[in-house]
Design a protein around this motif. Structure first.
Motif, PDB file in Angstrom:
ATOM      1  N   THR A 112       7.590  -3.796  -2.826  1.00 53.77           N
ATOM      2  CA  THR A 112       6.782  -2.668  -3.289  1.00 53.77           C
ATOM      3  C   THR A 112       5.346  -3.101  -3.554  1.00 53.77           C
ATOM      4  O   THR A 112       4.399  -2.376  -3.244  1.00 53.77           O
ATOM      5  N   GLU A 113       5.201  -4.290  -4.120  1.00 57.22           N
ATOM      6  CA  GLU A 113       3.847  -4.786  -4.346  1.00 57.22           C
ATOM      7  C   GLU A 113       3.152  -5.038  -3.006  1.00 57.22           C
ATOM      8  O   GLU A 113       1.960  -4.780  -2.859  1.00 57.22           O
ATOM      9  N   ALA A 114       3.915  -5.527  -2.055  1.00 54.03           N
ATOM     10  CA  ALA A 114       3.338  -5.763  -0.731  1.00 54.03           C
ATOM     11  C   ALA A 114       2.785  -4.466  -0.158  1.00 54.03           C
ATOM     12  O   ALA A 114       1.705  -4.438   0.427  1.00 54.03           O
ATOM     13  N   VAL A 115       3.518  -3.389  -0.367  1.00 56.88           N
ATOM     14  CA  VAL A 115       3.063  -2.096   0.127  1.00 56.88           C
ATOM     15  C   VAL A 115       1.788  -1.674  -0.591  1.00 56.88           C
ATOM     16  O   VAL A 115       0.857  -1.154   0.030  1.00 56.88           O
ATOM     17  N   ALA A 116       1.744  -1.927  -1.879  1.00 59.53           N
ATOM     18  CA  ALA A 116       0.540  -1.583  -2.638  1.00 59.53           C
ATOM     19  C   ALA A 116      -0.663  -2.351  -2.090  1.00 59.53           C
ATOM     20  O   ALA A 116      -1.726  -1.777  -1.862  1.00 59.53           O
ATOM     21  N   VAL A 117      -0.488  -3.626  -1.864  1.00 60.63           N
ATOM     22  CA  VAL A 117      -1.555  -4.452  -1.319  1.00 60.63           C
ATOM     23  C   VAL A 117      -1.964  -3.942   0.062  1.00 60.63           C
ATOM     24  O   VAL A 117      -3.150  -3.827   0.377  1.00 60.63           O
ATOM     25  N   ALA A 118      -0.964  -3.621   0.862  1.00 56.91           N
ATOM     26  CA  ALA A 118      -1.233  -3.134   2.222  1.00 56.91           C
ATOM     27  C   ALA A 118      -2.050  -1.850   2.182  1.00 56.91           C
ATOM     28  O   ALA A 118      -2.961  -1.659   2.981  1.00 56.91           O
TER      29      ALA A 118
END
Lengths: 218, 218
Positions: free
Chosen positions: B204-210
DNA sequence: AGGCTCCTCTCTCAAAAGGGGTAGACCCGA
DNA sequence: TCGGGTCTACCCCTTTTGAGAGAGGAGCCT
């Protein structure tokens, strides 16, 4: 100061006085160019942020204020609230770039008279302003249908929106719990409620849905 | 057709001929208003989508084309590629709403001469166009620093970007594996690589960063 | 006062995700 | 041809997440 003009249907003599509020100079110039081309409209002031918008409304008391939903210092929602608190009959037309921005509903339910997408054609922008100036509500077609869809769906509570925001930042349940000073179990309860309401299988999908619906900010 | 003007420093006689490409009528009008106010500039055509942009470049062969990164039919990246393929010396200035849009780097590396944020002040827009018209590169300050930051960070492979896209839609590892016809273990390997490269703890954090970096589309 | 929603907390259990390492097949450029 | 990067696949193990079901208290509206 003269109060309300309000005489509809009799155009051509009295121009619709408009205040623009948008943080993009290009957009302000574009709108100004379009409006000033019209014989029955006149841009009397332009604001670059939310604070300025409120001030300029006070100073000029325009027939219509066109304002961007997302602005520095004070966003569209706040401007709508403040202006309408002082001037319950103010005619406000809210504009946004993003189709499906959840905040638009907040503006409309607070009393904004109209809603417009920034990629609308010129004619639509003009008819929206004319409609609002005559105190008629206006919403671009895509919004009307969304409003209906939205009615059907369950809305999130304040707490859940708070949790969702952290969720969207990629926080774990434990982390969310720590930040909100609740137990991890409670955080999980909120997350579960969010998943159910957004009809998502996983937290990541919930975040995707939230982004689509404009429930959270980047 | 006359080819390259290129004579810098001698203004006032020959105007900079500009083609605009943006799907928002308001933005086109705004830019046109700003540019036509200048004695040394002239808007010769306006395109509402990527296809039209390519056509109008061919027809008018302007000194500078200002184009939005996100447009219907053909996006900015594709337009840059097509125009430069036919006209290697074309001077293209790319514009975007979103700070930190990853695609901007694709445009610049393909040979676009400049980059501009839509919320830039008028003066910056004008100096960007003048710079590009003289074949000098231009990038708003925020981009220059981003470019450096970006160099340091590891970039995702094509496969990883594909996985990331599905990740951002909220798919599970199993689901990603099924859609890409790979095993779940492999999907996990890709996800792990993504997490490492984006410096994220959870998907989920990866998606936020993306989202922040504009690596994925809504 | 009763009903309602919201927020809080508890529990169990299965599934999914994440961290670690290893490794073969492939292609491409040095 | 050798190394490097990529994509693929597998292993073990721990942590996190999600589903289900319950329950008490605070606040609000009727």
């Amino acid at each position: 100061m003269n109060a309300a003009p309000a005489s509809a249907a009799t155009a051509a003599v009295r121009k619709i006085r408009v205040v623009l509020a948008d943080d993009h100079p290009v957009v302000r110039d574009g709108l100004a160019a379009i409006l000033n081309r019209q014989p029955d409209m006149e841009v009397v002031a332009e604001a670059a942020d939310g604070e300025e918008a409120t001030e300029l409304y006070e100073r000029h008391q325009p027939d219509v204020m066109v304002l961007d939903l997302r602005m520095p210092k004070r966003d569209g929602v706040a401007v709508v609230a403040m202006v309408l608190a002082a001037h319950p009959h103010a005619r406000l037309l809210v504009m946004t770039t993003y189709d499906g921005d959840e905040d638009i509903f907040r503006c409309l339910s607070q009393g904004a008279k109209g809603y417009l997408l920034k990629d609308s054609p010129r004619t639509e922008i003009l008819s929206a302003i004319r409609a609002v100036s005559e105190d008629r509500p206006y919403a671009s077609s895509s919004v009307a249908s969304k409003a209906l869809q939205r009615m059907a769906k369950p809305s999130l509570t304040q707490r859940e929106i708070g949790v969702l925001q952290l969720l969207a930042e990629g926080r774990s349940n434990k982390d969310i719990a720590r930040r909100l000073s609740i137990t991890e179990g409670t955080a999980k309860t909120h997350v579960k409620a969010i998943l159910t309401k957004l009809d998502a299988i996983s937290r990541t999908e919930a975040v995707a849905v939230a982004h689509k619906r404009g429930l959270v900010r980047l």
